[in-house]
Design an enzyme around this catalytic site. Structure first.
Site, PDB file in Angstrom:
ATOM      1  CD  GLU A 289      -2.851  -1.181   2.414  1.00  0.00           C
ATOM      2  OE1 GLU A 289      -2.814  -0.224   3.230  1.00  0.00           O
ATOM      3  OE2 GLU A 289      -3.627  -2.141   2.539  1.00  0.00           O
ATOM      4  CG  HIS A 308      -6.141   0.163   4.556  1.00  0.00           C
ATOM      5  ND1 HIS A 308      -4.952  -0.480   4.826  1.00  0.00           N
ATOM      6  CD2 HIS A 308      -6.936  -0.087   5.632  1.00  0.00           C
ATOM      7  CE1 HIS A 308      -5.022  -1.085   6.002  1.00  0.00           C
ATOM      8  NE2 HIS A 308      -6.230  -0.850   6.514  1.00  0.00           N
TER       9      HIS A 308
END
Length: 350
Positions: A289, A308
């Site tokens: 990420e 997220h």
């Protein structure tokens, strides 16, 4: 007595939210509570490792300066490292408003006599609701149809039988994990008419009564048209769903992950979508990420993605601040801390 508290917030759990909740929770304290505020850059700047801790925001130098004369720190993302602890001798309590204090070096904190608290369950409702959002979107192909329509393409062929989505009513849905989030997802699915299977070796059987059926992971995979992951990441669960497990699912199934990227083999998911083994997938968490620009996830049809944000709601920020402020109040009253990750720390302090 006077106690100085640092409210080290960020652009989600705002410093003023932390400060306001600390003042409210300690309004009847015998101590005079002075609150300082510090704004850390997350999420405008991604979190990352700071010295030996992970998922932190801010620098060691910044925190060392801000913590001088501070006895209690309430935060979401501030790092707590060996160097910070060595240079902040007044600190006795660090309250991390997250589900786990991953941004704190617990071993070092214990040696320095600093108790570290956390905020379990703060985002359970938000994450459960987001999971259901992605689950329904993936089951009905919302991601691709949305993208097509935004591009000016009206895809009538989504009414073709092979392209039609799945209804929740009457479907068997498998949940891997039945904690604060999975249990909430299960109750909504049952209300929608689904038959819910659960694989969680740690759940008490009485908690499933009238809601879900406890089964083995293999049974869950072979019977479930939709599978949603809600497990914690441990040595046992890392990579628990890969090509072999996906192959056991009924052809044309849907897979959802709003838990942790490490649970799932994403390359195997892309292969399964390309082959038609999976009809759809939905993710809020990823192995890396932000998602790299060359990731197959960005190119494979059938995937609904969010960055997220499942645990992000205004209510979560307020709950997080309220939970850690309650710990500050307990500390000042000399009561046991409710969610302490290193309960022996205060006793270890010289």
């Amino acid at each position: 007595m006077s106690t100085t508290v640092l409210a080290a917030g960020d652009h989600f759990v705002l410093p003023r939210l932390l400060a306001d909740e600390v003042r409210a929770a300690t309004s009847d304290s015998d101590d005079t509570v002075a609150v300082r505020e510090l704004t850390l850059p997350w999420p405008h700047t991604p979190f990352g490792p700071v010295a030996e801790v992970v998922e932190a925001s801010g620098t060691e130098d910044e925190l060392i300066e801000a913590l001088q004369g501070v006895e209690v720190c309430v935060t979401q993302m501030a790092p707590l490292t060996e160097r910070i602890l060595a240079n902040c001798p007044d600190l006795k309590l660090m309250c991390v408003s997250r589900g786990g204090p991953v941004n704190a070096n617990l071993e070092a904190a214990t040696r320095h006599g600093v108790a570290v608290c956390y905020a379990p369950g703060r985002n359970a409702v938000a994450t459960a609701e987001h999971t259901l959002t992605l689950l329904l979107a993936a089951a009905r192909g919302v991601g691709d149809t949305h993208t097509d329509l935004r591009s000016g393409i009206w895809r009538g062929d989504y009414y073709d039988y092979d392209n039609c989505g799945i209804e929740i009513e009457g479907a068997t849905v498998g949940l891997v994990g039945y904690g604060a989030i999975g249990s909430r997802v299960a109750k909504v699915l049952v209300a929608l008419g689904a038959h819910v299977l659960v694989h969680d070796p740690y759940v008490r059987p009485d908690l499933l009564t009238g809601v879900a059926e406890q089964v083995s992971l293999d049974d869950l995979l072979t019977r479930s048209r939709i599978v949603s992951l809600h497990a914690r990441v441990t040595d046992e669960t890392k990579g628990m769903i890969g090509a072999e497990q996906i192959a056991r699912m009924p052809r044309g199934s849907v897979l959802v992950n709003c838990a942790r990227g490490a649970l799932l083999d994403y390359e195997a998911v892309c292969d399964a979508l390309d082959a038609g083994q999976l009809a759809g997938a939905a993710f809020d968490v990823y192995p890396t990420e932000p998602v790299p620009a060359d990731s197959r996830l960005l190119k494979t049809p059938g995937i609904v993605m969010t960055p997220h944000i499942a645990g992000g709601s205004q209510e979560v920020a307020h709950k997080a601040a309220r939970i850690v402020a309650s710990e500050v109040a307990r500390y000042l009253r000399g009561e046991p801390l409710a969610h302490c990750a290193n309960a022996d720390a205060l006793a270890a302090r010289p």
